[in-house]
Design a protein around this motif. Structure first.
Motif, PDB file in Angstrom:
ATOM      1  N   ASP A   1      71.390  63.025  37.746  1.00 32.22           N
ATOM      2  CA  ASP A   1      72.764  63.464  37.507  1.00 32.22           C
ATOM      3  C   ASP A   1      72.953  64.965  37.677  1.00 32.22           C
ATOM      4  N   ASP A   2      71.905  65.741  37.563  1.00 35.32           N
ATOM      5  CA  ASP A   2      71.990  67.196  37.763  1.00 35.32           C
ATOM      6  C   ASP A   2      71.923  67.476  39.265  1.00 35.32           C
ATOM      7  N   ALA A   3      73.037  67.953  39.832  1.00 35.86           N
ATOM      8  CA  ALA A   3      73.135  68.143  41.289  1.00 35.86           C
ATOM      9  C   ALA A   3      72.064  69.082  41.824  1.00 35.86           C
ATOM     10  N   LEU A   4      71.771  70.160  41.115  1.00 33.28           N
ATOM     11  CA  LEU A   4      70.768  71.117  41.584  1.00 33.28           C
ATOM     12  C   LEU A   4      69.382  70.475  41.626  1.00 33.28           C
ATOM     13  N   LEU A   5      69.013  69.763  40.568  1.00 29.18           N
ATOM     14  CA  LEU A   5      67.714  69.088  40.548  1.00 29.18           C
ATOM     15  C   LEU A   5      67.643  68.000  41.609  1.00 29.18           C
ATOM     16  N   ARG A   6      68.750  67.287  41.815  1.00 26.37           N
ATOM     17  CA  ARG A   6      68.795  66.235  42.833  1.00 26.37           C
ATOM     18  C   ARG A   6      68.580  66.821  44.228  1.00 26.37           C
ATOM     19  N   MET A   7      69.260  67.933  44.515  1.00 23.98           N
ATOM     20  CA  MET A   7      69.099  68.565  45.838  1.00 23.98           C
ATOM     21  C   MET A   7      67.698  69.131  46.007  1.00 23.98           C
ATOM     22  N   LEU A   8      67.130  69.698  44.948  1.00 23.45           N
ATOM     23  CA  LEU A   8      65.771  70.228  45.015  1.00 23.45           C
ATOM     24  C   LEU A   8      64.774  69.102  45.274  1.00 23.45           C
ATOM     25  N   ALA A   9      64.936  67.995  44.564  1.00 26.05           N
ATOM     26  CA  ALA A   9      64.057  66.847  44.793  1.00 26.05           C
ATOM     27  C   ALA A   9      64.208  66.322  46.219  1.00 26.05           C
ATOM     28  N   ALA A  10      65.438  66.304  46.735  1.00 21.51           N
ATOM     29  CA  ALA A  10      65.659  65.849  48.112  1.00 21.51           C
ATOM     30  C   ALA A  10      64.941  66.752  49.098  1.00 21.51           C
ATOM     31  N   ASP A  11      64.976  68.059  48.854  1.00 27.08           N
ATOM     32  CA  ASP A  11      64.250  68.995  49.718  1.00 27.08           C
ATOM     33  C   ASP A  11      62.752  68.718  49.699  1.00 27.08           C
ATOM     34  N   VAL A  12      62.202  68.460  48.507  1.00 31.41           N
ATOM     35  CA  VAL A  12      60.770  68.168  48.383  1.00 31.41           C
ATOM     36  C   VAL A  12      60.434  66.880  49.124  1.00 31.41           C
ATOM     37  N   VAL A  13      61.257  65.860  48.945  1.00 35.09           N
ATOM     38  CA  VAL A  13      61.042  64.579  49.621  1.00 35.09           C
ATOM     39  C   VAL A  13      61.046  64.771  51.134  1.00 35.09           C
ATOM     40  N   GLU A  14      62.022  65.513  51.639  1.00 41.60           N
ATOM     41  CA  GLU A  14      62.116  65.731  53.083  1.00 41.60           C
ATOM     42  C   GLU A  14      60.989  66.619  53.592  1.00 41.60           C
TER      43      GLU A  14
END
Length: 133
Positions: A19-32
């Motif tokens: 639910d935290d947009a910043l953490l979600r985007m950071l995790a997406a960057d790590v995944v990618e």
């Protein structure tokens, strides 16, 4: 990405539920950065809608504490029941879960986690065989 033989597992689609947009985007960057494809959801309801329409999701990485009709642990149980082959990681900074408190074949990652911890977890899961063939 790298030319190494057998070193990099094939890319997987990872559904990130946070639910935290910043953490979600950071995790997406790590995944990618780890060579996978990231799909993002703000809560369990959105995640379930995505799972119902996409057949390429291989992993779910979810926070436990989220608003909505269910939390991340309840989502993990729903994923295990509805999509048994999907690999699951639940994360929380507020509680620590033992394997007995989670669905079968579900991993836990405590917050705050290092991005390298998330990368290692993804690579470990990507290398495992599906739960159901």
């Amino acid at each position: 990405m790298t030319g190494g033989q057998g070193r990099t597992p094939p890319s997987s689609v990872v559904l990130i539920v946070e639910d935290d947009a910043l953490l979600r985007m950071l995790a997406a960057d790590v995944v990618e950065d780890a060579g996978h494809v990231a799909v993002q959801a703000r809560d369990a309801d959105e995640a379930l809608a995505i799972l119902r329409t996409r057949r390429d999701i291989a992993m779910v990485f979810t926070d436990i504490n989220m608003p909505g009709s269910m939390n991340g642990l309840e989502l993990a149980y729903a994923v295990r029941a509805g999509w048994p082959p999907i690999k699951i990681v639940v994360a929380s900074g507020r509680i620590r879960l033992s394997p007995a408190e989670m669905p079968p074949e579900c991993d836990f990652l405590g917050k705050p986690y290092l991005m390298s911890d998330l990368t290692a977890q993804l690579q470990s899961l990507a290398g495992r065989n599906p739960i159901c063939a």
